[in-house]
Design an enzyme around this catalytic site. Structure first.
Site, PDB file in Angstrom:
ATOM      1  NE  ARG A 154      48.223  46.674  38.178  1.00  0.00           N
ATOM      2  CZ  ARG A 154      48.021  45.618  37.383  1.00  0.00           C
ATOM      3  NH1 ARG A 154      47.432  45.792  36.196  1.00  0.00           N
ATOM      4  NH2 ARG A 154      48.416  44.415  37.745  1.00  0.00           N
ATOM      5  CB  CYS A 213      51.590  44.159  31.097  1.00  0.00           C
ATOM      6  SG  CYS A 213      50.995  42.608  30.362  1.00  0.00           S
TER       7      CYS A 213
END
Length: 285
Positions: free
Chosen positions: A184, A243
């Site tokens: 990611r 995050c």
């Protein structure tokens, strides 16, 4: 007072001590939020209260203080919820999940943000508690204790807004650490947010790298060595953590404190707010 981690043995001692405390179960499934209630009803530490990521630890209402997928509620709103459970400023809080500390760190950080230092993450989570035969409950939650007044105190942890963060990107006085998985971070995949990639210049430290194969936090010495390698000479005091939505990054914040690298800041909007803000740069690598 426990302020970072608490072991299962220390929790047993706390239970026997007569000291006022409250245990919070923060277990969740990000892709299936309804599973939080199922997990809580199936098994939890005896006497634990539920802290639900969507209902209690974030909000999309008018009291939200930031954007992204899991905005923080205002300090006043969150303090009122704590008081409704009977939690007081004199209590020790113990937070845990069964997800490798992915979710319980959020409550640990939020209590610090409200000025409450006596909060600790149960090292090893529910699995460690069950492994030593710790008492558990199941079924519906116990009735709340008599409501109390939880008083706000000066914040012990700080967060950074998108407006404050964006002008600093690329400057030497800012180090961003991204706690998402490597794929990611590199922009090879993005299962949740509309844009793949990362904030330019961000370093990558997946949150689960702070744990051993058995699910416990690594030793302070190992954590310090790993973070110093990642920082490569950068000043730890310049670090801001993020995050996807400001939740799973907290284990990195806690790990840096365990490592003796000091208190660092949270970007709660995280990638979900950054990539949805027009005009902000997104990198891939």
């Amino acid at each position: 007072m426990y302020t970072t981690l608490i072991s299962v043995q220390q929790l047993k001692e706390l239970q026997a001590s007569g000291q006022a405390f409250m245990v919070f179960d923060c277990s969740c499934d990000l892709m299936k939020p309804e599973m939080a209630d199922v997990m809580f009803a199936t098994v939890r530490i005896q006497g634990a209260r539920q802290a639900h990521l969507d209902r209690n630890l974030s909000t999309h209402g008018p009291t939200a203080v930031n954007g992204g997928r899991h905005p923080l509620p205002s300090r006043e709103t969150f303090a009122a919820w704590l008081g409704s459970l009977g939690f007081t400023n004199e209590m020790q809080a113990v937070v845990y999940d069964r997800n490798g500390a992915n979710y319980c760190g959020r409550l640990w950080w939020m209590l610090k943000w409200l000025g409450h230092d006596a909060v600790a993450v149960l090292d090893g989570g529910l699995q460690a508690w069950q492994a030593v035969g710790g008492a558990v409950d199941s079924g519906a939650a116990l009735p709340a204790q008599a409501s109390s007044k939880f008083a706000l105190k000066p914040a012990l942890r700080e967060w950074v807004s998108t407006a404050d963060l964006a002008p600093q990107v690329g400057h030497a006085n800012l180090t961003i650490i991204d706690a998402r998985g490597a794929a990611r971070y590199r922009g090879e995949m993005e299962p949740i947010d509309p844009v793949a990639g990362h904030i330019p210049g961000a370093l990558n430290r997946p949150f689960n790298e702070n744990l051993t194969a058995e699910g416990f936090f690594k030793s302070p010495q190992v954590l310090r060595a790993e973070f110093e390698t990642l920082l490569a000479g950068r000043d730890a005091s310049t670090v801001v953590h993020h995050c996807g939505s400001g939740v799973s990054t907290v284990p990195n914040i806690l790990a840096m404190e365990l490592a003796g690298l000091g208190v660092t800041r949270l970007y709660p909007g995280s990638w979900s707010e950054w990539c949805n803000t027009p005009g902000l740069p997104c990198a891939k690598s």
